[in-house]
Design an enzyme around this catalytic site. Structure first.
Site, PDB file in Angstrom:
ATOM      1  N   GLY A   1       0.835  -1.203   0.000  1.00 37.95           N
ATOM      2  CA  GLY A   1       0.000   0.000   0.000  1.00 37.95           C
ATOM      3  C   GLY A   1       0.864   1.244   0.000  1.00 37.95           C
ATOM      4  CG  ASN A   2      -0.025   4.752  -1.574  1.00 37.59           C
ATOM      5  OD1 ASN A   2      -0.667   5.680  -1.094  1.00 37.59           O
ATOM      6  ND2 ASN A   2      -0.439   4.089  -2.656  1.00 37.59           N
ATOM      7  NE  ARG A   3       3.860   7.828   5.402  1.00 37.82           N
ATOM      8  CZ  ARG A   3       4.924   8.529   5.786  1.00 37.82           C
ATOM      9  NH1 ARG A   3       6.118   8.132   5.419  1.00 37.82           N
ATOM     10  NH2 ARG A   3       4.770   9.604   6.504  1.00 37.82           N
TER      11      ARG A   3
ATOM     12  CB  ALA B   1      -1.259   7.688  -3.846  1.00 37.84           C
TER      13      ALA B   1
END
Ligand code: CTP
Length: 222
Positions: A30-32, A96
Site C-alpha cells: 500500500g502507500n501512505r 496515489a
C-alpha cells in the site's frame, strides 16, 4: 462569481486515496495516501453544484454530502471503475495509484521456511488511469493530475503534464514538514498545459480544493 457557475451541473469524476495490491490473503503493498485531498475536491465540487462521482481506494473517511462514492481496493479495480464512469466533464486524479503490483496474489498465505533469508516478489506495471483517461475517445474536457515529488518538483511535474497529455497538474513536495500525504495542510504548485504556473497555499486541503476548482472552472467553457 463566474468561477462557481462554471462547475454548476458539470460531471466531475475524482479518484482519491491509496491502492492496496494484494500479495496473499493477509498481506498487501500500500502507500501512505490518506485520501484527504481527493475527498476535499469531491466535497467542494459538490457544494459548487457539480455532479460528483468519487472513486475511492481504501480510506477511513466519510462520504461527502451529495457525492456518489465507489469503493475500490486495487489499481486494476480503480482503473476499471474510473473508466466505467466516462463520459465526464472533468477528471481529477488525486489517488496515489500503485505503479507496480504483484503479478498474481497467492491464494494461500505465503509461509517462510527454515533458513530462508530472502523473499523475492515479482511486480508488474499497473495501467496508468490518468494517461488512459487523457487519451480516451471520451476524454473529459479537463484532465487534472497530481504529482508527489521529493525534488525537482517543477521539472518532474511538467514532464508528467506533457507525457500524460494533461491540462493541469498539481504538484506537492513530499518529505517536508507541513505538507504531503497525511497532513491536513499542503502547498500545491499547479502547472498548466498553457504554460501557466500558480502556487496555492500553504493552506488546509479543504481551502486548496476550492482554489484548484477555481483554476479548473476558469478553463471550462461558458
Ligand atoms: N496515476 C494513475 N494511474 C497509475 C499511476 C498514477 O492514474 N497507474 C496518476 C495519479 O492519480 C496521479 C499521477 O498519476 O494523478 C501521478 O503520476 P505518477 O507518474 O504515477 O507519479 P509517481 O507514481 O510518483 O511516478 P514516479 O515514480 O515516476 O514519480
Amino acid at each position: 462569481m463566474s468561477a462557481v457557475d462554471a462547475l454548476q451541473g458539470r460531471r466531475v469524476l475524482v479518484s482519491a486515496g491509496p491502492t492496496f495490491e494484494d500479495i496473499d490473503p493477509v498481506r498487501f503493498i500500500g502507500n501512505r495516501s490518506s485520501g484527504k485531498m481527493g475527498f476535499a475536491v469531491a466535497q467542494a465540487a459538490a457544494r459548487r453544484g457539480a455532479r460528483v462521482v468519487l472513486v475511492a481506494g481504501p480510506v477511513s473517511l466519510p462520504t461527502p454530502e451529495g457525492v456518489t462514492r465507489i469503493d475500490v481496493r486495487s489499481a486494476a479495480q480503480m482503473h476499471e471503475a474510473v473508466l466505467a464512469q466516462l463520459p465526464a466533464d472533468v477528471y481529477v486524479g488525486a489517488a496515489a495509484v500503485a505503479d507496480f503490483a504483484p503479478a498474481q496474489a497467492a491464494s494461500n498465505k505465503i509461509k517462510k521456511t527454515a533458513g530462508q533469508d530472502t523473499l523475492s516478489l515479482t511486480l508488474v506495471r499497473t495501467r496508468d488511469i490518468l494517461a488512459d483517461i487523457a487519451m480516451h475517445a471520451q476524454r473529459p474536457r479537463l484532465v487534472v493530475g497530481f504529482a508527489a515529488e521529493t525534488d525537482h518538483v517543477e521539472a518532474y511535474a511538467r514532464g508528467k503534464l506533457e507525457n500524460k497529455r494533461l491540462d493541469l497538474i498539481a504538484a506537492n513536495r513530499v518529505g517536508v514538514e507541513g505538507g504531503g500525504f497525511e497532513s491536513d495542510d499542503n502547498t500545491l504548485a499547479v502547472y498548466g498545459a498553457d504554460g501557466s504556473a500558480q502556487v496555492l497555499g500553504p493552506a488546509p486541503k479543504t481551502v486548496l480544493a476550492d482554489a484548484l476548482l477555481d483554476l479548473i472552472a476558469a478553463r471550462l467553457p461558458g
